[in-house]
Motif scaffolding. Structure first.
Motif, PDB file in Angstrom:
ATOM      1  N   ALA A 149       0.815  -1.215   0.000  1.00 22.67           N
ATOM      2  CA  ALA A 149       0.000   0.000   0.000  1.00 22.67           C
ATOM      3  C   ALA A 149       0.847   1.264   0.000  1.00 22.67           C
ATOM      4  N   ASP A 150       1.996   1.251   0.727  1.00 25.76           N
ATOM      5  CA  ASP A 150       2.782   2.477   0.842  1.00 25.76           C
ATOM      6  C   ASP A 150       3.615   2.756  -0.398  1.00 25.76           C
ATOM      7  N   ALA A 151       3.693   1.802  -1.293  1.00 25.10           N
ATOM      8  CA  ALA A 151       4.615   1.954  -2.416  1.00 25.10           C
ATOM      9  C   ALA A 151       3.983   2.642  -3.616  1.00 25.10           C
ATOM     10  N   LEU A 152       2.682   2.882  -3.565  1.00 24.19           N
ATOM     11  CA  LEU A 152       2.022   3.578  -4.675  1.00 24.19           C
ATOM     12  C   LEU A 152       1.360   4.829  -4.108  1.00 24.19           C
ATOM     13  N   ALA A 153       1.740   5.983  -4.619  1.00 19.30           N
ATOM     14  CA  ALA A 153       1.153   7.237  -4.139  1.00 19.30           C
ATOM     15  C   ALA A 153       0.128   7.730  -5.147  1.00 19.30           C
ATOM     16  N   PHE A 154      -0.909   8.418  -4.665  1.00 22.50           N
ATOM     17  CA  PHE A 154      -1.912   8.991  -5.555  1.00 22.50           C
ATOM     18  C   PHE A 154      -1.801  10.515  -5.634  1.00 22.50           C
ATOM     19  N   PHE A 155      -0.982  11.082  -4.759  1.00 20.95           N
ATOM     20  CA  PHE A 155      -0.667  12.511  -4.823  1.00 20.95           C
ATOM     21  C   PHE A 155       0.819  12.663  -4.587  1.00 20.95           C
ATOM     22  N   ASP A 156       1.430  13.640  -5.245  1.00 23.46           N
ATOM     23  CA  ASP A 156       2.788  13.971  -4.834  1.00 23.46           C
ATOM     24  C   ASP A 156       2.695  15.129  -3.849  1.00 23.46           C
ATOM     25  N   ALA A 157       3.694  15.307  -3.024  1.00 21.77           N
ATOM     26  CA  ALA A 157       3.741  16.414  -2.063  1.00 21.77           C
ATOM     27  C   ALA A 157       5.167  16.924  -2.146  1.00 21.77           C
ATOM     28  N   ILE A 158       5.354  17.851  -3.060  1.00 20.97           N
ATOM     29  CA  ILE A 158       6.713  18.193  -3.456  1.00 20.97           C
ATOM     30  C   ILE A 158       7.213  19.431  -2.728  1.00 20.97           C
TER      31      ILE A 158
ATOM     32  N   SER B  91      10.363   9.230   1.020  1.00 20.33           N
ATOM     33  CA  SER B  91      10.712  10.597   0.670  1.00 20.33           C
ATOM     34  C   SER B  91      10.928  10.765  -0.823  1.00 20.33           C
ATOM     35  N   PHE B  92      10.776   9.704  -1.596  1.00 20.44           N
ATOM     36  CA  PHE B  92      10.977   9.800  -3.043  1.00 20.44           C
ATOM     37  C   PHE B  92       9.834  10.595  -3.666  1.00 20.44           C
ATOM     38  N   GLN B  93      10.178  11.679  -4.333  1.00 21.27           N
ATOM     39  CA  GLN B  93       9.177  12.512  -4.996  1.00 21.27           C
ATOM     40  C   GLN B  93       9.579  12.716  -6.453  1.00 21.27           C
ATOM     41  N   PRO B  94       8.589  12.918  -7.324  1.00 17.07           N
ATOM     42  CA  PRO B  94       8.900  13.082  -8.749  1.00 17.07           C
ATOM     43  C   PRO B  94       9.828  14.257  -9.019  1.00 17.07           C
ATOM     44  N   MET B  95      10.555  14.169 -10.109  1.00 22.32           N
ATOM     45  CA  MET B  95      11.588  15.159 -10.398  1.00 22.32           C
ATOM     46  C   MET B  95      11.736  15.365 -11.900  1.00 22.32           C
ATOM     47  N   ASN B  96      11.920  16.624 -12.290  1.00 22.22           N
ATOM     48  CA  ASN B  96      12.323  16.944 -13.671  1.00 22.22           C
ATOM     49  C   ASN B  96      13.825  16.694 -13.797  1.00 22.22           C
ATOM     50  N   ILE B  97      14.313  16.606 -15.017  1.00 24.08           N
ATOM     51  CA  ILE B  97      15.765  16.547 -15.217  1.00 24.08           C
ATOM     52  C   ILE B  97      16.348  17.906 -14.814  1.00 24.08           C
TER      53      ILE B  97
ATOM     54  N   LEU C   7       1.804  20.142  -5.205  1.00 24.58           N
ATOM     55  CA  LEU C   7       0.952  19.099  -4.625  1.00 24.58           C
ATOM     56  C   LEU C   7      -0.065  18.786  -5.714  1.00 24.58           C
ATOM     57  N   HIS C   8       0.037  17.614  -6.316  1.00 24.90           N
ATOM     58  CA  HIS C   8      -0.831  17.292  -7.458  1.00 24.90           C
ATOM     59  C   HIS C   8      -1.365  15.886  -7.332  1.00 24.90           C
ATOM     60  N   ARG C   9      -2.440  15.651  -8.049  1.00 29.01           N
ATOM     61  CA  ARG C   9      -2.904  14.274  -8.261  1.00 29.01           C
ATOM     62  C   ARG C   9      -1.856  13.626  -9.150  1.00 29.01           C
ATOM     63  N   ASN C  10      -1.280  12.508  -8.695  1.00 27.99           N
ATOM     64  CA  ASN C  10      -0.166  11.912  -9.437  1.00 27.99           C
ATOM     65  C   ASN C  10       0.052  10.486  -8.954  1.00 27.99           C
ATOM     66  N   THR C  11      -0.243   9.524  -9.801  1.00 25.43           N
ATOM     67  CA  THR C  11      -0.022   8.128  -9.422  1.00 25.43           C
ATOM     68  C   THR C  11       1.427   7.769  -9.744  1.00 25.43           C
ATOM     69  N   TYR C  12       2.190   7.360  -8.745  1.00 25.25           N
ATOM     70  CA  TYR C  12       3.568   6.926  -9.036  1.00 25.25           C
ATOM     71  C   TYR C  12       4.054   5.968  -7.964  1.00 25.25           C
ATOM     72  N   ILE C  13       4.991   5.119  -8.370  1.00 28.84           N
ATOM     73  CA  ILE C  13       5.470   4.067  -7.472  1.00 28.84           C
ATOM     74  C   ILE C  13       6.779   4.503  -6.800  1.00 28.84           C
ATOM     75  N   ASN C  14       7.137   3.809  -5.745  1.00 27.20           N
ATOM     76  CA  ASN C  14       8.389   4.100  -5.032  1.00 27.20           C
ATOM     77  C   ASN C  14       9.532   3.372  -5.754  1.00 27.20           C
ATOM     78  N   SER C  15       9.857   3.887  -6.928  1.00 31.48           N
ATOM     79  CA  SER C  15      10.790   3.193  -7.827  1.00 31.48           C
ATOM     80  C   SER C  15      12.133   2.802  -7.213  1.00 31.48           C
ATOM     81  N   PRO C  16      12.780   3.685  -6.393  1.00 30.13           N
ATOM     82  CA  PRO C  16      14.114   3.314  -5.922  1.00 30.13           C
ATOM     83  C   PRO C  16      14.147   1.977  -5.181  1.00 30.13           C
TER      84      PRO C  16
END
Ligand code: FAD
Length: 472
Positions: free
Chosen positions: A155-164, A408-414, A318-327
Motif C-alpha cells: 500500500a505504501d509503495a504507490l502514491a496517488f498525490f505527490d507532495a513536493i 521521501s521519493f518525490q517526482p523530479m524533472n531533469i 501538490l498534485h494528483r499523481n499516481t507513481y510508485i516508489n521506484s528506488p
C-alpha cells in the motif's frame, strides 16, 4: 519474436512502442482512451499533451532539459521527431502545435507494421502469458490497474498525490549564514549528525515570513483532484494560516539546533534542508510542500536567511499523481523486482514532465527489446541526462535517516543537480577574462556537464554527437 505489450499510449508508452518496433520486435499497445477517458485528456490521440504545449528549453549547450532533448533525438525518438515537425515559435523553448503533434504520433504508431493497437482498459497486472510488458499508464492510471499495482507492491509503495517540497542547489546556499547539523546531533543509519543544512530566523524575520506565506498567491486544486490534505502533508501556506505559531511548532521548530555562527543566540525558528541525492548536490526544504505559484515561491523562499540567492532545481507542488516508489521497487533496467519481465515507464516511475516521461519510455523500450533478443540491456552512462534521470528513479535518491521508513521519493524533472560532478580542475578561468564570478563558474560548469553528456551519449548509441552552436 513474441510481442512485447505496452500499456498506455501516452508520452512514455508511444515512445517505448516505437523503440521496440524499430528494434524489429512486435508490439501490442493497449490504450484505454476511446473506451474510457481520464480526468485530464480531451482526445483519443496518442501522446496527448494534457496541459502546456511546451517541451521547455531546447538549449543543449547549458540547459538540462535541452540536453535530454538532444540525447533522445540521437536515439531516434518519435516524440522529438514529431515535436520538431510541429514546432511553433517560442523563443529558446521547444513548443508545439498540440493537435498536429499528437496526430503525427498517432499516425506513426498506427502505420508501423510491427505495432498493433488495442483500444481497451487493462484492469489488472499483465497475465503471465504476456511474459514481457511495460506499464506506462501515467499520473492518471485507471483505478483497476492502480489497485492491482498496489496489491503487488504494497500500500505504501504507490502514491496517488505527490507532495513536493522545493529543492535547492547546494552551491547556491549561503553557508556563512547556514550550518550543518541534525536535530539533537542525532546520528541515523549512514548519517553523521550533520546531515541537515539549517537556516536561522529571528522573531521579526519569522513574522515577516509567515505574513508573506499567507499573502502569497496559491493555485487551487482542480475539481476532480479533490483536496488531498492529510497528516504530514499540509501545504506550508495552509499551516501558516492555521495560526502564527503553527510553523514554529511544526517544520520550522528550532529545538535541538545550535547556530554554529552564533551559538549563544537561540534561533526563533529554523528552516531545515535535507540532502536529496546521493551526489550531495541537491537539498530539499523539509516540510515545505506548497500550492504557492512558482513566482511567489521563489520570492518568498528567498526571504529565508541563507537562501537569499537560492537557485531552485525544482519548486514545490501538490498534485494528483499516481507513481510508485521506484528506488526500492525497480532494478536498474526498470524491471519490477518482484516480477521479472514487467517494466514501468513514464511519470508513474517518478519522473516529471513530458520529455522526461518520453525519455524513460525510450529507455524501457530499448531495454525490453534487447531482453527479447537475448541481449543484456545497455544502460546509458551515468554522465548522460538519460543516465542521471534513470539514477534518480532507480537508486540515486537517498532516504531520510531521521525518519526511518518514511517515504521521501518525490517526482523530479531533469536538472543539473542529478548529474555527477565534473573531474576536479575542469573549471578553468578563460584567458583574457578579468573577473570570473560564481555565476560564470556555474554557467561554465553546466556547459561542461552538457558537453560531456552529449559526447558520452553519442558513444553509448554509436552515433556522432550533434554539432551545437556555443551558447552566449
Ligand atoms: P500519459 O501521457 O498520461 O499516458 C498514460 C496513458 O495511459 C494515457 O493515454 C491513459 O489513457 C492510458 N491509461 C491509463 N490507465 C490505463 C489502463 N488501465 N489501461 C490502458 N490505458 C491506460 N508535464 C509537462 O511537462 N508539462 C505540463 O504542462 C504538464 N501538465 C500536466 C497537467 C496535468 C493535469 C497532469 C496530470 C500532468 C501534467 N504533466 C505535465 C506531467 C506529465 O508530464 C504528463 O502527465 C505526461 O503526459 C506523462 O506521460 P506518461 O506517458 O507517463 O503518461
Amino acid at each position: 519474436h513474441f510481442p512485447i505489450h505496452v500499456i498506455g499510449g501516452g508520452l512514455a508508452g508511444s515512445e517505448a512502442a516505437w523503440q521496440i518496433a524499430n528494434a524489429g520486435v512486435p508490439v501490442i499497445l493497449h490504450e484505454m482512451r476511446g473506451v474510457r477517458g481520464t480526468e485530464a485528456h480531451k482526445t483519443d490521440d496518442f501522446a496527448e499533451l494534457v496541459c502546456s504545449n511546451s517541451f521547455r528549453s531546447d538549449d543543449a549547450t547549458s540547459n538540462a532539459v535541452g540536453v535530454i532533448h538532444a540525447e533522445i533525438r540521437m536515439a531516434g525518438s518519435l516524440i522529438m521527431a514529431c515535436a520538431d515537425k510541429h514546432q511553433v515559435p517560442a523563443g529558446g523553448a521547444l513548443a508545439v502545435d498540440r493537435d498536429g503533434f499528437s496526430a503525427a504520433v498517432t499516425q506513426a504508431i498506427a502505420s508501423h507494421p510491427l505495432i498493433t493497437v488495442l483500444r481497451e482498459e487493462i484492469q489488472g497486472l499483465p497475465p503471465a502469458e504476456w511474459d514481457q510488458a511495460i506499464i506506462a499508464t501515467g499520473p492518471l492510471t485507471a483505478p483497476g490497474l492502480a489497485s492491482a499495482i498496489q496489491a503487488e507492491t504494497g500500500a505504501d509503495a504507490l502514491a496517488f498525490f505527490d507532495a513536493i517540497a522545493p529543492i535547492v542547489y547546494r552551491e547556491s546556499i549561503n553557508m556563512d549564514v547556514c550550518w550543518y547539523q541534525s536535530r539533537y546531533d542525532k546520528v541515523g543509519p549512514g548519517g553523521t549528525g550533520k546531515d541537515y543544512i539549517n537556516c536561522p530566523m529571528d522573531e521579526a524575520q519569522y513574522n515577516a515570513f509567515v505574513d508573506a506565506l499567507i499573502a502569497g498567491d496559491a493555485v487551487g486544486f482542480k475539481e476532480w483532484e479533490g483536496t488531498p490534505y492529510f497528516d504530514g502533508c499540509l501545504p506550508i501556506e495552509v499551516m501558516a494560516e492555521r495560526g502564527r505559531e503553527t510553523l514554529r511548532h511544526g517544520p520550522m521548530k528550532p529545538m535541538g539546533l545550535t547556530n554554529a555562527h552564533n551559538p549563544t543566540v537561540k534561533a526563533y525558528a529554523v528552516v531545515q534542508l535535507r540532502q536529496d541525492n546521493a551526489l550531495g548536490t541537491l537539498y530539499n526544504m523539509v516540510g515545505f510542500q506548497t500550492k504557492l505559484k512558482y513566482g511567489a515561491q521563489a520570492e518568498i523562499f528567498r526571504l529565508i536567511p541563507g537562501l537569499e540567492n537560492a537557485e531552485f532545481a525544482r519548486l514545490g507542488g501538490l498534485h494528483r499523481n499516481t507513481y510508485i516508489n521506484s528506488p526500492t521497487l525497480l532494478d536498474r533496467s526498470l524491471v519490477l523486482k518482484s516480477r521479472p519481465g514487467l517494466r514501468f515507464a513514464g511519470q508513474i516511475t517518478g519522473c516529471e514532465g513530458y520529455v522526461e516521461s518520453a525519455s524513460i519510455g525510450l529507455l524501457a523500450g530499448r531495454f525490453a527489446a534487447a531482453e527479447r533478443k537475448g541481449e543484456a540491456p545497455l544502460l546509458p552512462p551515468d554522465t548522460t541526462a538519460l543516465g542521471s534521470l534513470l539514477n534518480h528513479i532507480t537508486g540515486g535518491h537517498i532516504v531520510s535517516d531521521e525518519e526511518p521508513g518514511k517515504r521521501s521519493f518525490q517526482p523530479m524533472n531533469i536538472n543539473f543537480g542529478l548529474f555527477p560532478e565534473l573531474e576536479p580542475g575542469s573549471i578553468v578561468k578563460p584567458e583574457g577574462i578579468k573577473r570570473f564570478r560564481g555565476k560564470d563558474k556555474t554557467i561554465m560548469k553546466r556547459q561542461l556537464i552538457a558537453k560531456r553528456a552529449l559526447a558520452d551519449c553519442a558513444k553509448w548509441l554509436g552515433v556522432s554527437a550533434p554539432v551545437l552552436a556555443e551558447s552566449a
